[in-house]
Scaffold this motif. Structure first.
Motif, PDB file in Angstrom:
ATOM      1  N   GLY A   1      77.355  68.340   2.530  1.00 23.76           N
ATOM      2  CA  GLY A   1      76.016  68.787   2.177  1.00 23.76           C
ATOM      3  C   GLY A   1      75.935  69.251   0.735  1.00 23.76           C
TER       4      GLY A   1
ATOM      5  N   ALA B   1      73.733  67.688  -2.275  1.00 24.40           N
ATOM      6  CA  ALA B   1      72.769  68.542  -2.974  1.00 24.40           C
ATOM      7  C   ALA B   1      73.013  68.573  -4.479  1.00 24.40           C
ATOM      8  N   THR B   2      74.273  68.436  -4.905  1.00 25.95           N
ATOM      9  CA  THR B   2      74.601  68.511  -6.329  1.00 25.95           C
ATOM     10  C   THR B   2      74.668  67.137  -6.994  1.00 25.95           C
TER      11      THR B   2
ATOM     12  N   ALA C   1      71.462  60.973   5.569  1.00 28.78           N
ATOM     13  CA  ALA C   1      70.905  61.890   4.573  1.00 28.78           C
ATOM     14  C   ALA C   1      69.844  61.192   3.729  1.00 28.78           C
TER      15      ALA C   1
ATOM     16  N   ASP D   1      63.222  65.310   2.813  1.00 27.01           N
ATOM     17  CA  ASP D   1      63.214  66.709   2.394  1.00 27.01           C
ATOM     18  C   ASP D   1      64.631  67.242   2.543  1.00 27.01           C
ATOM     19  N   THR D   2      64.889  68.376   1.924  1.00 22.24           N
ATOM     20  CA  THR D   2      66.253  68.899   1.868  1.00 22.24           C
ATOM     21  C   THR D   2      66.825  69.176   3.248  1.00 22.24           C
TER      22      THR D   2
ATOM     23  N   ARG E   1      67.791  65.960   4.996  1.00 27.56           N
ATOM     24  CA  ARG E   1      68.957  65.333   4.370  1.00 27.56           C
ATOM     25  C   ARG E   1      70.248  66.048   4.780  1.00 27.56           C
ATOM     26  N   LEU E   2      70.220  67.365   4.787  1.00 25.99           N
ATOM     27  CA  LEU E   2      71.418  68.118   5.148  1.00 25.99           C
ATOM     28  C   LEU E   2      71.756  67.948   6.624  1.00 25.99           C
TER      29      LEU E   2
END
Length: 273
Positions: free
Chosen positions: A74, A78-79, A176, A181-182, A185-186
Motif C-alpha cells: 500500500g 501511495a508513493t 489497486a 479513490d485511495t 486502491r489500498l
C-alpha cells in the motif's frame, strides 16, 4: 456502466501506458524509487517479524502477518515507488508494443538491485542498531531461524511458491488500479497480498530483508551466542544460500507469475484496433 471502478480492460490499457512510462524513466529516478520500495517492503517485513516472534500458534502468527504486511505494498502504491515484483506486469506494455525488451529488462534490473539496496539498509539498521533486541534478543533468534528456514527451501519449491506469490502481488496491483479513490486502491492491494502471506508464498524483495537481517544478526556476537545456546543450526544461513538457494528460484518464480498474469490480461483485454 458503474463509473466507480475501472474494468479489467480499462486496467489493462492503463497499465500498458504506465508500464511504458516505467520503462522509459531515467535511471536516477528508478534507483531512488527502487530504494524507497525496497525499504518500504523491508519495513513491512520487520513489522511482521516484530509482531509475530512471540506467538506460538502458527495459524495465529500467519494471520497477524497477513493483516500487517500488505500495507507495505500500500505504501509503495501511495508513493509511486518502483517495486520489481509489481513491475513484472510491464509485459503488458511489451506485448502492446509500448516498450521494447531492452526497456523492460532495463527497468527490471535497475529496480531489482535498487530494491535490494533499500532492503539491505533496513536490515542493517535493525540487526546492528538494536531493533532485534526485543525480549533479550528473542526477536533476533526468530529472525535467524526464519532466514535459515528460507535458505533450506528446495529449488523447485522456491520457484513454485514464488510463482504463486507474485501472481497474487500483481493481482493486488491490478485491483489497486481498478479503484478510483485511495481507499479502494489500498483495499484492492490488501487482499491478494494478505492471501500470499497467509499461505507462506515467497516474495524475493521481502526475502531480501528476511534473510539479510538473519545473516547480519548471525554476525553479531550476542545474537550468535543466543543461537548457539538455543541449538539453532545456522550452517545453511550463508550468502550462497541466500543468493542461490533462495533469491534465484524465488525470483524466477516471481517473474513467471507476474509476467504470466500480464500476458494473460493483455491477451484477453488488449485494445482493439
Amino acid at each position: 456502466m458503474d463509473n466507480h471502478f475501472n474494468s479489467p480492460a480499462q486496467v489493462t490499457a492503463l497499465y500498458a501506458a504506465a508500464g511504458a512510462e516505467k520503462a522509459g524513466k531515467p535511471a536516477s529516478v528508478l534507483i531512488l524509487l527502487g530504494i524507497l520500495a525496497g525499504a518500504l517492503i523491508a519495513m513491512g517485513s520487520a513489522a511482521t517479524n516484530t509482531a509475530s516472534y512471540g506467538i506460538q500458534g502458527t495459524w495465529t502468527a500467519r494471520t497477524v502477518c497477513g493483516l500487517l504486511f500488505p500495507f507495505g505494498l500500500g505504501m509503495v502504491i501511495a508513493t509511486g515507488a518502483e517495486l520489481f515484483t509489481g513491475n513484472c506486469l510491464i509485459t503488458i506494455s511489451l506485448l502492446d508494443g509500448r516498450c521494447s525488451w531492452r526497456g523492460m529488462l532495463r527497468n527490471w534490473s535497475i529496480v531489482y538491485l535498487s530494491n535490494f539496496a533499500g532492503a539491505l539498509l533496513v536490515a542493517a539498521g535493525c540487526a546492528w542498531f538494536g531493533q532485534l533486541d526485543y525480549s533479550g534478543g528473542q526477536l533476533a533468534l526468530f529472525t535467524m531461524r526464519m532466514a535459515a528456514a528460507k535458505c533450506a527451501i528446495p529449488f523447485q519449491n522456491g520457484v513454485v511458491l514464488g510463482f504463486f506469490c507474485n501472481l497474487l502481488v500483481c493481482l493486488g496491483v491490478v485491483m489497486a488500479m481498478s479503484g478510483r479513490d485511495t481507499a479502494s486502491r489500498l483495499m484492492g492491494a490488501f487482499l491478494p497480498v494478505c492471501y500470499f502471506v497467509l499461505c507462506g508464498f515467497e516474495h524475493c524483495v521481502a526475502n531480501m530483508y528476511y534473510i539479510a537481517a538473519g545473516l547480519m544478526a548471525k554476525a553479531v556476537p550476542a545474537y550468535a551466542q543466543l543461537a548457539a545456546e538455543a541449538g539453532l543450526d545456522l550452517s545453511g544461513l550463508t550468502v550462497g544460500g541466500f543468493l542461490l538457494g533462495n533469491l534465484l528460484p524465488v525470483t524466477i518464480g516471481n517473474v513467471l507469475g507476474g509476467a504470466g498474469l500480464g500476458g494473460l490480461l493483455w491477451y484477453c483485454y488488449r485494445p482493439k484496433s
